[in-house]
Design an enzyme around this catalytic site. Structure first.
Site, PDB file in Angstrom:
ATOM      1  N   LYS A 103       0.837  -1.192   0.000  1.00 35.87           N
ATOM      2  CA  LYS A 103       0.000   0.000   0.000  1.00 35.87           C
ATOM      3  C   LYS A 103       0.878   1.250   0.000  1.00 35.87           C
ATOM      4  CE  LYS A 103      -4.184  -1.718   0.096  1.00 35.87           C
ATOM      5  NZ  LYS A 103      -5.203  -1.389  -0.907  1.00 35.87           N
TER       6      LYS A 103
ATOM      7  N   LYS B 282     -13.400  -8.013  -7.763  1.00 38.52           N
ATOM      8  CA  LYS B 282     -13.783  -8.473  -6.435  1.00 38.52           C
ATOM      9  C   LYS B 282     -15.225  -8.966  -6.504  1.00 38.52           C
ATOM     10  CE  LYS B 282     -10.552  -5.253  -4.321  1.00 38.52           C
ATOM     11  NZ  LYS B 282     -10.300  -4.140  -3.378  1.00 38.52           N
TER      12      LYS B 282
END
Length: 325
Positions: free
Chosen positions: A107, A214
């Site tokens: 991240k 997703k």
């Protein structure tokens, strides 16, 4: 055929999972689980999402619990380690939780941090994984185009596999892709697919080299497979910080893809201090078999009464929305 609200409420369990490390601003991940004829499913849109968006997640969960799913082409799914926006010194501790993973997603562009923090974190990951490890970074749309171009140049020395959602809009992604194409670093689209009114716009605009998909946010496995087919781009199946039950749906999606060129982001069970079942990676992969939550874990992780009622009321509202369609 949409089940009745009573059908869903009959088996509904609301759980609160503690995180080992704060991730996406979350210290405790809440989810509502229920069981249908095909098995358990998870309804877990993030708490800030409006009902209209959350209803898509519910439709996906109902489909997974009540409808037969597409045939699976593989029994295990290779997955990446996920490194939150931690200080560089904590990278070895985080990576140690992901058994055998050859790829790490790091991240970056965290609010309150600067590019130097990202560089230090990615450098620490490269040092831990060695030259053969694969590193991808995820900015969650945290940069504008100029910032993203600068960051890609600054991080290129670490041999990036791809950069995920560096900018917010499809136009900005397309602009950035043109600017960095000569560097050979692919651009991946996540939010521009799962949160877009038109998830195929990014492919039509030539704004990405691959798509992140997703299961819950896209409305279920069948719809996600259709989007990948129409986009004509390689796909990476990723988690929405799901419990083991939600990860099972993601693994079923990955197992159903005709081609799986990249390690998937389905190892995030390793970010939890506790879970309803053990879905952590083993040897760099996870099983595509359906997960059954442990009864003891369901009791241990049961959410407080006020949070349970909050989720049940959300379930009622979203169920009303999808039955009205």
């Amino acid at each position: 055929m949409i089940p009745t609200l009573a059908d869903l409420l009959a088996t509904a369990r609301v759980v609160a999972l503690p995180m080992s490390t704060r991730f996406r601003g979350v210290d405790v991940r809440e989810a509502l689980l229920f069981e249908g004829p095909q098995g358990w499913a998870e309804f877990s849109p993030f708490v800030e999402y409006a009902d209209a968006e959350a209803a898509t997640w519910l439709a996906a969960s109902i489909d997974f619990a009540f409808a037969e799913q597409p045939a699976q082409l593989r029994a295990r799914i290779p997955v990446n380690a996920t490194v939150p926006a931690v200080e560089a010194a904590r990278v070895p501790e985080v990576l140690a939780r992901f058994d055998g993973c050859r790829t790490a997603k790091v991240k970056v562009a965290e609010r309150g941090q600067v590019l130097a923090d990202d560089i230090a974190r990615v450098r620490a990951v490269r040092e831990q994984m060695g030259p053969e490890g694969r590193i991808r970074v995820d900015a969650n749309a945290g940069w504008n185009v100029d910032e993203a171009e600068h960051a890609v140049h600054a991080l290129a020395e670490f041999d990036l596999e791809y950069v995920e959602q560096p900018c917010a809009t499809v136009a900005d992604l397309a602009d950035l892709r043109r600017r960095v194409k000569h560097m050979g670093i692919p651009i991946a689209a996540d939010e521009s697919v799962r949160k877009a009114e038109d998830p195929l716009a990014v492919a039509r605009a030539g704004a990405a080299d691959l798509v992140i998909i997703k299961a819950q946010p896209l409305g279920g496995i069948r719809r996600a497979l259709d989007i990948v087919s129409q986009a004509g781009l390689p796909a990476v199946v990723s988690s929405a910080l799901d419990t083991a039950v939600g990860l099972s749906q993601g693994a079923a999606l990955a197992a159903s893809l005709p081609s799986l060129e990249y390690d998937c982001g389905l190892g995030t069970a390793s970010l939890f201090a506790d879970d309803v079942a053990d879905a952590r990676p083993e040897g760099g992969s996870v099983s595509a078999a359906r997960v059954v939550p442990d009864a003891t874990a369901l009791a241990r992780l049961e959410a407080p009464a006020e949070r349970r009622e909050w989720w049940l009321e959300r379930l009622r509202r979203c169920h009303s929305l999808i039955t009205a369609l």
